[in-house]
Write a protein that holds these residues in place. Structure first.
Motif, PDB file in Angstrom:
ATOM      1  N   GLU A  72      13.870  -5.695   5.163  1.00 41.32           N
ATOM      2  CA  GLU A  72      14.031  -4.741   4.330  1.00 41.32           C
ATOM      3  C   GLU A  72      14.534  -3.498   5.036  1.00 41.32           C
ATOM      4  OE1 GLU A  72      11.750  -2.260   1.009  1.00 41.32           O
ATOM      5  OE2 GLU A  72      11.293  -4.469   0.889  1.00 41.32           O
ATOM      6  N   VAL A  73      15.787  -3.186   5.297  1.00 44.00           N
ATOM      7  CA  VAL A  73      16.342  -2.279   6.158  1.00 44.00           C
ATOM      8  C   VAL A  73      17.489  -1.764   5.398  1.00 44.00           C
ATOM      9  CG1 VAL A  73      15.476  -3.258   8.194  1.00 44.00           C
ATOM     10  CG2 VAL A  73      17.767  -3.939   7.328  1.00 44.00           C
ATOM     11  N   GLN A  74      18.229  -0.678   6.092  1.00 46.40           N
ATOM     12  CA  GLN A  74      19.370  -0.134   5.359  1.00 46.40           C
ATOM     13  C   GLN A  74      20.491  -1.221   5.236  1.00 46.40           C
ATOM     14  OE1 GLN A  74      18.311   0.749   8.498  1.00 46.40           O
ATOM     15  NE2 GLN A  74      20.240   0.628   9.718  1.00 46.40           N
ATOM     16  N   PRO A  75      21.227  -0.925   4.147  1.00 48.95           N
ATOM     17  CA  PRO A  75      22.338  -1.869   4.039  1.00 48.95           C
ATOM     18  C   PRO A  75      23.385  -1.648   5.104  1.00 48.95           C
ATOM     19  CG  PRO A  75      22.186  -0.430   1.999  1.00 48.95           C
ATOM     20  CD  PRO A  75      21.235   0.204   3.099  1.00 48.95           C
ATOM     21  N   MET A  76      24.062  -3.100   5.608  1.00 44.21           N
ATOM     22  CA  MET A  76      24.807  -3.006   6.712  1.00 44.21           C
ATOM     23  C   MET A  76      25.995  -3.778   6.442  1.00 44.21           C
ATOM     24  SD  MET A  76      22.177  -3.529   9.948  1.00 44.21           S
ATOM     25  CE  MET A  76      21.039  -4.652   8.889  1.00 44.21           C
ATOM     26  N   THR A 119      21.404   9.093 -12.600  1.00 47.98           N
ATOM     27  CA  THR A 119      20.250   9.137 -12.060  1.00 47.98           C
ATOM     28  C   THR A 119      20.361   8.631 -10.575  1.00 47.98           C
ATOM     29  OG1 THR A 119      19.149   8.485 -14.065  1.00 47.98           O
ATOM     30  CG2 THR A 119      18.078   8.089 -12.178  1.00 47.98           C
ATOM     31  N   TYR A 120      21.004   7.891 -10.162  1.00 47.09           N
ATOM     32  CA  TYR A 120      21.181   7.343  -8.794  1.00 47.09           C
ATOM     33  C   TYR A 120      21.733   8.484  -7.987  1.00 47.09           C
ATOM     34  CZ  TYR A 120      22.480   4.528  -4.529  1.00 47.09           C
ATOM     35  OH  TYR A 120      22.529   4.257  -3.294  1.00 47.09           O
ATOM     36  N   LYS A 121      22.836   9.197  -8.390  1.00 49.79           N
ATOM     37  CA  LYS A 121      23.229  10.332  -7.858  1.00 49.79           C
ATOM     38  C   LYS A 121      22.207  11.452  -7.631  1.00 49.79           C
ATOM     39  CE  LYS A 121      27.097  13.873  -7.954  1.00 49.79           C
ATOM     40  NZ  LYS A 121      28.523  14.214  -8.592  1.00 49.79           N
ATOM     41  N   GLU A 122      21.471  11.721  -8.606  1.00 48.09           N
ATOM     42  CA  GLU A 122      20.487  12.815  -8.793  1.00 48.09           C
ATOM     43  C   GLU A 122      19.314  12.524  -7.719  1.00 48.09           C
ATOM     44  OE1 GLU A 122      17.034  14.492 -11.756  1.00 48.09           O
ATOM     45  OE2 GLU A 122      18.410  13.219 -12.514  1.00 48.09           O
ATOM     46  N   ASN A 123      19.020  11.175  -7.218  1.00 47.15           N
ATOM     47  CA  ASN A 123      17.850  10.776  -6.676  1.00 47.15           C
ATOM     48  C   ASN A 123      18.209  10.689  -4.903  1.00 47.15           C
ATOM     49  OD1 ASN A 123      15.164  10.745  -8.238  1.00 47.15           O
ATOM     50  ND2 ASN A 123      16.741  10.209  -9.551  1.00 47.15           N
ATOM     51  N   HIS A 124      19.530  10.666  -4.919  1.00 46.03           N
ATOM     52  CA  HIS A 124      20.061  10.213  -3.350  1.00 46.03           C
ATOM     53  C   HIS A 124      21.116  11.275  -3.128  1.00 46.03           C
ATOM     54  CE1 HIS A 124      18.815   6.325  -5.338  1.00 46.03           C
ATOM     55  NE2 HIS A 124      18.240   6.184  -4.008  1.00 46.03           N
ATOM     56  N   VAL A 125      20.251  12.401  -2.450  1.00 46.93           N
ATOM     57  CA  VAL A 125      21.144  13.432  -2.130  1.00 46.93           C
ATOM     58  C   VAL A 125      21.884  13.594  -1.154  1.00 46.93           C
ATOM     59  CG1 VAL A 125      20.661  16.178  -2.096  1.00 46.93           C
ATOM     60  CG2 VAL A 125      19.223  14.794  -3.335  1.00 46.93           C
ATOM     61  N   ARG A 126      21.369  13.003   0.215  1.00 44.18           N
ATOM     62  CA  ARG A 126      22.052  13.132   1.218  1.00 44.18           C
ATOM     63  C   ARG A 126      21.789  11.607   2.094  1.00 44.18           C
ATOM     64  NH1 ARG A 126      19.751  17.925   1.051  1.00 44.18           N
ATOM     65  NH2 ARG A 126      17.949  17.364   2.009  1.00 44.18           N
ATOM     66  N   GLY A 127      22.803  11.428   3.176  1.00 43.27           N
ATOM     67  CA  GLY A 127      22.872  10.285   3.638  1.00 43.27           C
ATOM     68  C   GLY A 127      23.497   9.198   3.231  1.00 43.27           C
ATOM     69  N   ARG A 128      23.648   8.027   4.066  1.00 41.98           N
ATOM     70  CA  ARG A 128      24.545   6.906   3.557  1.00 41.98           C
ATOM     71  C   ARG A 128      24.200   6.290   2.521  1.00 41.98           C
ATOM     72  NH1 ARG A 128      26.473   1.900   7.505  1.00 41.98           N
ATOM     73  NH2 ARG A 128      28.358   1.451   6.481  1.00 41.98           N
ATOM     74  N   LYS A 129      22.940   6.398   1.879  1.00 45.43           N
ATOM     75  CA  LYS A 129      22.524   5.857   0.590  1.00 45.43           C
ATOM     76  C   LYS A 129      23.114   6.399  -0.557  1.00 45.43           C
ATOM     77  CE  LYS A 129      18.348   4.166  -1.177  1.00 45.43           C
ATOM     78  NZ  LYS A 129      16.529   4.094  -1.055  1.00 45.43           N
ATOM     79  N   ALA A 130      23.738   7.827  -0.467  1.00 50.96           N
ATOM     80  CA  ALA A 130      24.456   8.375  -1.598  1.00 50.96           C
ATOM     81  C   ALA A 130      25.470   7.378  -1.976  1.00 50.96           C
ATOM     82  CB  ALA A 130      24.644   9.872  -1.205  1.00 50.96           C
ATOM     83  N   ARG A 173      28.305   2.488  -4.431  1.00 43.61           N
ATOM     84  CA  ARG A 173      29.238   1.206  -4.227  1.00 43.61           C
ATOM     85  C   ARG A 173      28.604   0.423  -3.024  1.00 43.61           C
ATOM     86  NH1 ARG A 173      34.179  -1.188  -5.459  1.00 43.61           N
ATOM     87  NH2 ARG A 173      34.689   0.334  -6.812  1.00 43.61           N
ATOM     88  N   TYR A 174      28.670   1.382  -1.961  1.00 44.20           N
ATOM     89  CA  TYR A 174      28.221   0.312  -0.747  1.00 44.20           C
ATOM     90  C   TYR A 174      26.925  -0.209  -0.909  1.00 44.20           C
ATOM     91  CZ  TYR A 174      27.771  -0.626   4.160  1.00 44.20           C
ATOM     92  OH  TYR A 174      27.467  -1.459   5.464  1.00 44.20           O
ATOM     93  N   ARG A 175      25.915   0.412  -1.333  1.00 45.77           N
ATOM     94  CA  ARG A 175      24.618  -0.205  -1.714  1.00 45.77           C
ATOM     95  C   ARG A 175      24.582  -1.294  -2.775  1.00 45.77           C
ATOM     96  NH1 ARG A 175      19.849   1.331   0.109  1.00 45.77           N
ATOM     97  NH2 ARG A 175      18.171   0.158  -0.694  1.00 45.77           N
ATOM     98  N   MET A 176      25.293  -1.277  -3.913  1.00 39.65           N
ATOM     99  CA  MET A 176      25.378  -2.138  -4.879  1.00 39.65           C
ATOM    100  C   MET A 176      26.386  -3.429  -4.325  1.00 39.65           C
ATOM    101  SD  MET A 176      23.966  -1.272  -7.513  1.00 39.65           S
ATOM    102  CE  MET A 176      23.082   0.237  -8.141  1.00 39.65           C
ATOM    103  N   GLU A 177      27.236  -3.390  -3.521  1.00 41.81           N
ATOM    104  CA  GLU A 177      27.656  -4.555  -2.873  1.00 41.81           C
ATOM    105  C   GLU A 177      27.011  -5.096  -1.637  1.00 41.81           C
ATOM    106  OE1 GLU A 177      31.801  -2.885  -2.064  1.00 41.81           O
ATOM    107  OE2 GLU A 177      32.268  -3.042  -4.326  1.00 41.81           O
ATOM    108  N   THR A 178      25.915  -4.663  -1.310  1.00 44.39           N
ATOM    109  CA  THR A 178      25.236  -5.328  -0.225  1.00 44.39           C
ATOM    110  C   THR A 178      24.776  -6.790  -0.678  1.00 44.39           C
ATOM    111  OG1 THR A 178      24.363  -3.048   0.264  1.00 44.39           O
ATOM    112  CG2 THR A 178      23.124  -5.173   1.248  1.00 44.39           C
TER     113      THR A 178
END
Length: 367
Positions: free
Chosen positions: A157-161, A188-199, A202-207
């Motif tokens: 369980e790590v960052q999306p790659m 809600t996604y945008k509000e809670n993921h302020v900085r970093g690649r997790k923002a 699309r990249y996260r949802m397509e993992t």
């Protein structure tokens, strides 16, 4: 077209209304169907289904026993790092939270694995903060072969790659990767993921799709309960699972149900989910897709876990630590979340064995 493109066509508010406006007839129809649709799932999640929760519990337990027999898989999380470059309002590991950060070295990883082996575990879930430089592929190339020596089924369980990274991890012996979608509600996604690649939503949802393309044996999914309206979020997740079944049927799908708690930084879940709602939610997913592998973590209380495990769960953790070095050393750094079920491995094992469940420490027997 990826699932994110499909998500763009789905109306979050419509699915909230679809759940809340479902009728007793809708629920009755959902019970009648052998292969249930997302519309059936919405009905099972609705207030109209609450009076039938005892029947849902019985149906979920029947489907669980039919698919998994009396087996209950045992896994344990192994936190390698708590370093993170993301700013997520709900997470104790968020970059702006001030506490001592830790990245385990080879000797410390070996010590953790030895401590885990002494508890009897052979299924290990490797967890890290999301930090590409100090917790990315170079680090995994060094540490994953070590952990694999102690594991018959290795999960991460790590960052999306990227897909190629997942193929390489599979070649190292990784069997499963878990990645939470967090929430499908874009504001809600945008509000809670302020900085970093997790923002990058699309990249996260397509993992999960990249994991499917890499041929990973199992793909773990889930939403954070309490971040947005969980009724609509659950329906989006059901759509996502259905998409994965259509396109990546070779991989198994597992679900986790993390309920958010107050976290460092002052976060309080805006849409709290009760235990009764969580039971209904888990039963609805078991009825929606009986093949799902469903786990419940030590986030939940011992009382709740004792109640839900025989109904719909086929995998649990026990004796867990949510901080790097938590098994072999007496560390007191900030954990990712607070353990609610702090019973020992022996206590939990004896409890569920008395209930007639066959605890499986070697994961090849679970699937």
């Amino acid at each position: 077209m990826s699932f994110y493109d499909e998500l763009e066509q789905l109306d979050f508010d419509y699915w909230h209304r679809r759940v809340m406006q479902s009728t007793e007839n809708d629920v009755a129809d959902a019970f009648m169907h052998e292969q249930r649709t997302v519309e059936d799932f919405a009905a099972l999640l609705s207030p109209a289904a609450v009076p039938l929760l005892p029947e849902m519990i019985r149906e979920a337990e029947k489907l669980t026993r039919k698919r998994f027999g009396q087996t209950l898989g045992m896994y344990i999380p192994l936190y390698l790092t708590n370093l993170c470059s993301n700013s997520c309002k709900y997470c104790g590991f968020a970059a702006e939270n001030k506490f001592r950060r830790k990245v385990l070295n080879r000797e410390e990883v070996i010590a953790e694995c030895e401590a885990i082996a002494a508890m009897g575990y052979e299924t290990i879930l490797v967890v890290t903060g999301e930090h590409q430089r100090k917790g990315g592929m170079d680090y995994f190339r060094e540490m994953i072969p070590i952990v694999k020596q102690y594991s018959t089924y290795l999960m991460m369980e790590v960052q999306p790659m990227d897909t190629e990274d997942y193929r390489e991890l599979k070649g190292m012996g990784v069997d499963a990767v878990m990645v939470y979608q967090e929430t499908y509600h874009k504001p809600t996604y945008k509000e809670n993921h302020v900085r970093g690649r997790k923002a990058d939503m699309r990249y996260r949802m397509e993992t999960p799709e990249r994991l499917g393309e890499a041929g990973m044996d199992k793909i773990g999914m889930g939403i954070l309960l309490g971040l947005a309206d969980f009724h609509a979020d659950a329906c989006m997740l059901a759509h996502h699972i259905a998409y994965m079944r259509r396109h990546y049927w070779q991989s198994k799908i597992s679900l986790s149900f993390p309920r958010l708690r107050p976290a460092a930084g002052g976060f309080v879940p805006p849409c709290p989910v009760s235990e009764k709602e969580l039971i209904q939610y888990i039963c609805a997913f078991r009825m929606f897709d009986p093949e799902l592998e469903i786990s419940i973590s030590t986030r939940e209380s011992s009382k709740f876990r004792d109640a839900i495990v025989p109904i719909a769960i086929n995998s649990i953790s026990a004796g867990s630590s949510t901080q790097p070095g938590g098994y072999a050393a007496d560390h007191h750094d900030l954990p990712q979340f607070i353990i609610n079920d702090d019973r020992s491995v022996t206590e939990i094992s004896r409890h569920f064995e008395k209930m007639g469940l066959d605890l499986i420490w070697h994961s090849s027997r679970v699937s």
